[in-house]
Scaffold this motif. Sequence first.
Motif, PDB file in Angstrom:
ATOM      1  N   VAL A 134       0.823  -1.207   0.000  1.00  0.00           N
ATOM      2  CA  VAL A 134       0.000   0.000   0.000  1.00  0.00           C
ATOM      3  C   VAL A 134       0.852   1.250   0.000  1.00  0.00           C
ATOM      4  O   VAL A 134       0.338   2.338  -0.046  1.00  0.00           O
ATOM      5  CB  VAL A 134      -0.988   0.049   1.198  1.00  0.00           C
ATOM      6  CG1 VAL A 134      -1.979  -1.066   1.141  1.00  0.00           C
ATOM      7  CG2 VAL A 134      -0.257   0.084   2.516  1.00  0.00           C
ATOM      8  N   LEU A 135       2.173   1.089   0.035  1.00  0.00           N
ATOM      9  CA  LEU A 135       3.054   2.240   0.155  1.00  0.00           C
ATOM     10  C   LEU A 135       3.773   2.560  -1.148  1.00  0.00           C
ATOM     11  O   LEU A 135       4.826   3.171  -1.141  1.00  0.00           O
ATOM     12  CB  LEU A 135       4.079   1.988   1.274  1.00  0.00           C
ATOM     13  CG  LEU A 135       3.487   1.699   2.642  1.00  0.00           C
ATOM     14  CD1 LEU A 135       4.586   1.382   3.636  1.00  0.00           C
ATOM     15  CD2 LEU A 135       2.651   2.850   3.123  1.00  0.00           C
ATOM     16  N   ALA A 136       3.222   2.177  -2.270  1.00  0.00           N
ATOM     17  CA  ALA A 136       3.896   2.360  -3.546  1.00  0.00           C
ATOM     18  C   ALA A 136       4.141   3.830  -3.856  1.00  0.00           C
ATOM     19  O   ALA A 136       5.108   4.168  -4.515  1.00  0.00           O
ATOM     20  CB  ALA A 136       3.082   1.720  -4.662  1.00  0.00           C
ATOM     21  N   GLN A 137       3.291   4.717  -3.389  1.00  0.00           N
ATOM     22  CA  GLN A 137       3.461   6.144  -3.624  1.00  0.00           C
ATOM     23  C   GLN A 137       3.409   6.870  -2.290  1.00  0.00           C
ATOM     24  O   GLN A 137       2.810   6.387  -1.334  1.00  0.00           O
ATOM     25  CB  GLN A 137       2.360   6.668  -4.545  1.00  0.00           C
ATOM     26  CG  GLN A 137       2.421   6.041  -5.920  1.00  0.00           C
ATOM     27  CD  GLN A 137       1.352   6.576  -6.841  1.00  0.00           C
ATOM     28  OE1 GLN A 137       0.314   7.048  -6.407  1.00  0.00           O
ATOM     29  NE2 GLN A 137       1.603   6.499  -8.126  1.00  0.00           N
ATOM     30  N   LEU A 184      -1.828  -6.755   8.808  1.00  0.00           N
ATOM     31  CA  LEU A 184      -2.495  -5.486   8.549  1.00  0.00           C
ATOM     32  C   LEU A 184      -2.033  -4.391   9.508  1.00  0.00           C
ATOM     33  O   LEU A 184      -1.804  -3.249   9.089  1.00  0.00           O
ATOM     34  CB  LEU A 184      -4.015  -5.646   8.620  1.00  0.00           C
ATOM     35  CG  LEU A 184      -4.811  -4.468   8.082  1.00  0.00           C
ATOM     36  CD1 LEU A 184      -4.568  -4.301   6.580  1.00  0.00           C
ATOM     37  CD2 LEU A 184      -6.285  -4.657   8.336  1.00  0.00           C
ATOM     38  N   ALA A 185      -1.877  -4.721  10.781  1.00  0.00           N
ATOM     39  CA  ALA A 185      -1.417  -3.717  11.752  1.00  0.00           C
ATOM     40  C   ALA A 185      -0.023  -3.227  11.380  1.00  0.00           C
ATOM     41  O   ALA A 185       0.260  -2.022  11.437  1.00  0.00           O
ATOM     42  CB  ALA A 185      -1.437  -4.281  13.169  1.00  0.00           C
ATOM     43  N   GLU A 186       0.840  -4.141  10.966  1.00  0.00           N
ATOM     44  CA  GLU A 186       2.200  -3.749  10.582  1.00  0.00           C
ATOM     45  C   GLU A 186       2.176  -2.846   9.348  1.00  0.00           C
ATOM     46  O   GLU A 186       2.888  -1.842   9.284  1.00  0.00           O
ATOM     47  CB  GLU A 186       3.050  -4.983  10.310  1.00  0.00           C
ATOM     48  CG  GLU A 186       4.473  -4.644   9.938  1.00  0.00           C
ATOM     49  CD  GLU A 186       5.313  -5.879   9.673  1.00  0.00           C
ATOM     50  OE1 GLU A 186       6.267  -5.749   8.897  1.00  0.00           O
ATOM     51  OE2 GLU A 186       5.025  -6.955  10.233  1.00  0.00           O
ATOM     52  N   THR A 187       1.356  -3.186   8.366  1.00  0.00           N
ATOM     53  CA  THR A 187       1.236  -2.361   7.168  1.00  0.00           C
ATOM     54  C   THR A 187       0.716  -0.973   7.520  1.00  0.00           C
ATOM     55  O   THR A 187       1.212   0.031   7.000  1.00  0.00           O
ATOM     56  CB  THR A 187       0.301  -3.030   6.139  1.00  0.00           C
ATOM     57  OG1 THR A 187       0.844  -4.304   5.792  1.00  0.00           O
ATOM     58  CG2 THR A 187       0.152  -2.197   4.892  1.00  0.00           C
ATOM     59  N   ALA A 188      -0.266  -0.908   8.409  1.00  0.00           N
ATOM     60  CA  ALA A 188      -0.807   0.383   8.830  1.00  0.00           C
ATOM     61  C   ALA A 188       0.253   1.208   9.559  1.00  0.00           C
ATOM     62  O   ALA A 188       0.377   2.416   9.335  1.00  0.00           O
ATOM     63  CB  ALA A 188      -2.028   0.172   9.714  1.00  0.00           C
ATOM     64  N   ARG A 189       1.024   0.557  10.413  1.00  0.00           N
ATOM     65  CA  ARG A 189       2.092   1.280  11.129  1.00  0.00           C
ATOM     66  C   ARG A 189       3.140   1.807  10.147  1.00  0.00           C
ATOM     67  O   ARG A 189       3.641   2.921  10.307  1.00  0.00           O
ATOM     68  CB  ARG A 189       2.743   0.375  12.170  1.00  0.00           C
ATOM     69  CG  ARG A 189       1.886   0.170  13.393  1.00  0.00           C
ATOM     70  CD  ARG A 189       2.652  -0.581  14.495  1.00  0.00           C
ATOM     71  NE  ARG A 189       1.733  -1.053  15.491  1.00  0.00           N
ATOM     72  CZ  ARG A 189       1.347  -2.313  15.653  1.00  0.00           C
ATOM     73  NH1 ARG A 189       1.837  -3.258  14.883  1.00  0.00           N
ATOM     74  NH2 ARG A 189       0.489  -2.645  16.591  1.00  0.00           N
ATOM     75  N   THR A 249      -8.626  -1.846   6.716  1.00  0.00           N
ATOM     76  CA  THR A 249      -8.777  -2.969   5.791  1.00  0.00           C
ATOM     77  C   THR A 249      -7.754  -2.714   4.679  1.00  0.00           C
ATOM     78  O   THR A 249      -7.283  -1.573   4.520  1.00  0.00           O
ATOM     79  CB  THR A 249     -10.187  -3.030   5.169  1.00  0.00           C
ATOM     80  OG1 THR A 249     -10.410  -1.821   4.412  1.00  0.00           O
ATOM     81  CG2 THR A 249     -11.269  -3.191   6.243  1.00  0.00           C
ATOM     82  N   PRO A 250      -7.419  -3.720   3.912  1.00  0.00           N
ATOM     83  CA  PRO A 250      -6.479  -3.471   2.814  1.00  0.00           C
ATOM     84  C   PRO A 250      -6.952  -2.368   1.850  1.00  0.00           C
ATOM     85  O   PRO A 250      -6.166  -1.506   1.464  1.00  0.00           O
ATOM     86  CB  PRO A 250      -6.370  -4.830   2.124  1.00  0.00           C
ATOM     87  CG  PRO A 250      -6.610  -5.812   3.248  1.00  0.00           C
ATOM     88  CD  PRO A 250      -7.686  -5.160   4.081  1.00  0.00           C
ATOM     89  N   LEU A 251      -8.232  -2.365   1.486  1.00  0.00           N
ATOM     90  CA  LEU A 251      -8.760  -1.313   0.620  1.00  0.00           C
ATOM     91  C   LEU A 251      -8.685   0.037   1.313  1.00  0.00           C
ATOM     92  O   LEU A 251      -8.264   1.036   0.722  1.00  0.00           O
ATOM     93  CB  LEU A 251     -10.200  -1.627   0.212  1.00  0.00           C
ATOM     94  CG  LEU A 251     -10.974  -0.512  -0.512  1.00  0.00           C
ATOM     95  CD1 LEU A 251     -10.233  -0.040  -1.760  1.00  0.00           C
ATOM     96  CD2 LEU A 251     -12.382  -0.978  -0.846  1.00  0.00           C
ATOM     97  N   GLY A 252      -9.081   0.100   2.573  1.00  0.00           N
ATOM     98  CA  GLY A 252      -9.049   1.356   3.320  1.00  0.00           C
ATOM     99  C   GLY A 252      -7.654   1.938   3.425  1.00  0.00           C
ATOM    100  O   GLY A 252      -7.448   3.143   3.225  1.00  0.00           O
ATOM    101  N   LEU A 253      -6.672   1.091   3.726  1.00  0.00           N
ATOM    102  CA  LEU A 253      -5.286   1.575   3.808  1.00  0.00           C
ATOM    103  C   LEU A 253      -4.791   2.065   2.453  1.00  0.00           C
ATOM    104  O   LEU A 253      -4.002   3.006   2.381  1.00  0.00           O
ATOM    105  CB  LEU A 253      -4.364   0.475   4.337  1.00  0.00           C
ATOM    106  CG  LEU A 253      -4.466   0.182   5.825  1.00  0.00           C
ATOM    107  CD1 LEU A 253      -3.588  -1.011   6.190  1.00  0.00           C
ATOM    108  CD2 LEU A 253      -4.086   1.399   6.659  1.00  0.00           C
ATOM    109  N   SER A 254      -5.249   1.437   1.386  1.00  0.00           N
ATOM    110  CA  SER A 254      -4.852   1.884   0.051  1.00  0.00           C
ATOM    111  C   SER A 254      -5.454   3.236  -0.291  1.00  0.00           C
ATOM    112  O   SER A 254      -4.834   4.034  -0.994  1.00  0.00           O
ATOM    113  CB  SER A 254      -5.265   0.855  -0.998  1.00  0.00           C
ATOM    114  OG  SER A 254      -4.521  -0.322  -0.839  1.00  0.00           O
TER     115      SER A 254
END
Length: 140
Positions: free
Chosen positions: A3-6, A35-40, A96-101
């Motif tokens: 989710v961090l591509a940009q 998901l928590a790690e991706t959000a952090r 959620t994955p969509l929300g984080l994106s």
Amino acid sequence: MEVLAQERLLTGLDHARLSSLLFKPRFAASLPAGLAETARELLDFARVVDATQVDPDIVTMRSRVIVERPGIGEINLCLVYPSEADPDSGCISVLTPLGLSLLGARVGQVITWTGPDQREHSAKVLRMVYQPESAGDYAV
């Protein structure tokens, strides 16, 4: 989950509220694996600005946007906190994955996320219907 591509831009209030949720061990433990790690990571690497300085085409918390999914068409989404989520009405939890994106994405950007089916999905953020900061709603 990519989710961090940009680069992402977040308001200080959104950053603080999400950080508060994620640093509650019981809450973070209730999220799907990774998901928590991706959000952090998103919070760690995002550029944080004052709510009065956020560009009007950036998806912030409680923004309503129209996205277009290939083969599906246009979808009206509202980015909300987990307790407010109602996917049937288009209210998507930020955690959620969509929300984080969506969080911090810009109109015109193509976002990608991995769905529950473990497949990569994408959508283009077509237009902003409502952004709280642009409407002067800085505390929602």
